[in-house]
Write a protein that holds these residues in place. Sequence first.
Motif, mmCIF file in Angstrom:
data_model
loop_
_atom_site.group_PDB
_atom_site.id
_atom_site.type_symbol
_atom_site.label_atom_id
_atom_site.label_comp_id
_atom_site.label_asym_id
_atom_site.label_seq_id
_atom_site.Cartn_x
_atom_site.Cartn_y
_atom_site.Cartn_z
ATOM 1 N N LEU A 33 0.824 -1.214 0.000
ATOM 2 C CA LEU A 33 0.000 0.000 0.000
ATOM 3 C C LEU A 33 0.857 1.263 0.000
ATOM 4 N N GLN A 34 2.046 1.185 0.542
ATOM 5 C CA GLN A 34 2.960 2.320 0.470
ATOM 6 C C GLN A 34 3.392 2.582 -0.971
ATOM 7 N N GLY A 39 2.659 6.278 -5.634
ATOM 8 C CA GLY A 39 2.150 6.676 -6.953
ATOM 9 C C GLY A 39 1.170 7.816 -6.834
ATOM 10 N N LEU A 40 0.306 7.752 -5.828
ATOM 11 C CA LEU A 40 -0.647 8.847 -5.597
ATOM 12 C C LEU A 40 0.070 10.129 -5.168
ATOM 13 N N GLU A 48 0.438 12.841 -0.478
ATOM 14 C CA GLU A 48 1.451 13.039 0.563
ATOM 15 C C GLU A 48 0.915 12.654 1.929
ATOM 16 N N THR A 49 -0.308 13.049 2.220
ATOM 17 C CA THR A 49 -0.920 12.700 3.505
ATOM 18 C C THR A 49 -1.103 11.195 3.615
ATOM 19 N N LEU A 50 -1.591 10.585 2.554
ATOM 20 C CA LEU A 50 -1.811 9.144 2.551
ATOM 21 C C LEU A 50 -0.496 8.384 2.729
ATOM 22 N N HIS A 51 0.552 8.836 2.066
ATOM 23 C CA HIS A 51 1.859 8.183 2.175
ATOM 24 C C HIS A 51 2.446 8.367 3.575
ATOM 25 N N SER A 52 2.238 9.521 4.148
ATOM 26 C CA SER A 52 2.734 9.802 5.492
ATOM 27 C C SER A 52 2.034 8.927 6.537
ATOM 28 N N VAL A 53 0.733 8.832 6.443
ATOM 29 C CA VAL A 53 -0.022 7.975 7.367
ATOM 30 C C VAL A 53 0.347 6.514 7.141
ATOM 31 N N VAL A 57 1.771 3.427 9.678
ATOM 32 C CA VAL A 57 1.118 2.123 9.780
ATOM 33 C C VAL A 57 2.100 1.011 9.419
ATOM 34 N N MET A 58 2.890 1.217 8.372
ATOM 35 C CA MET A 58 3.881 0.226 7.967
ATOM 36 C C MET A 58 4.923 0.021 9.068
#
Length: 126
Positions: A33-34, A39-40, A48-53, A57-58
Amino acid sequence: MATQVTVTATSNAQRGSSFLRIAIALQTLTIFLQAVSAGLLMTSSYGETLHSVGARVMYGATMLYLLAAVLAWKPGGGSPRPVLHASGFLVLASAQVVLGIAHVPSVHLPLGVLMFGLSVLALARR
């Protein structure tokens, strides 16, 4: 009495092994998912927010993997090898976080691919 102890030890080992497999699967999923959120990150404003969160989680999933490996090893009587593998993943995840914060994509991206491959390999071995 000896049979009771053997059955209990076998049951504990199977439970620890199941938890370890679930933890590895969760880690593999979060790393994948990272890659999707990376890609997003390049194509959308919320990436950026999604990758940071997702990074948090990872990292948590990697710590869970280490915990599961310790629990499968110590009380379950399993091999200490998964603890070494999980510790290595925690080191790699820490490096990923540092490289991501420092914005070093030339190392961050290949390391992410390596981590995904190693995680899939660990999952296949379980």
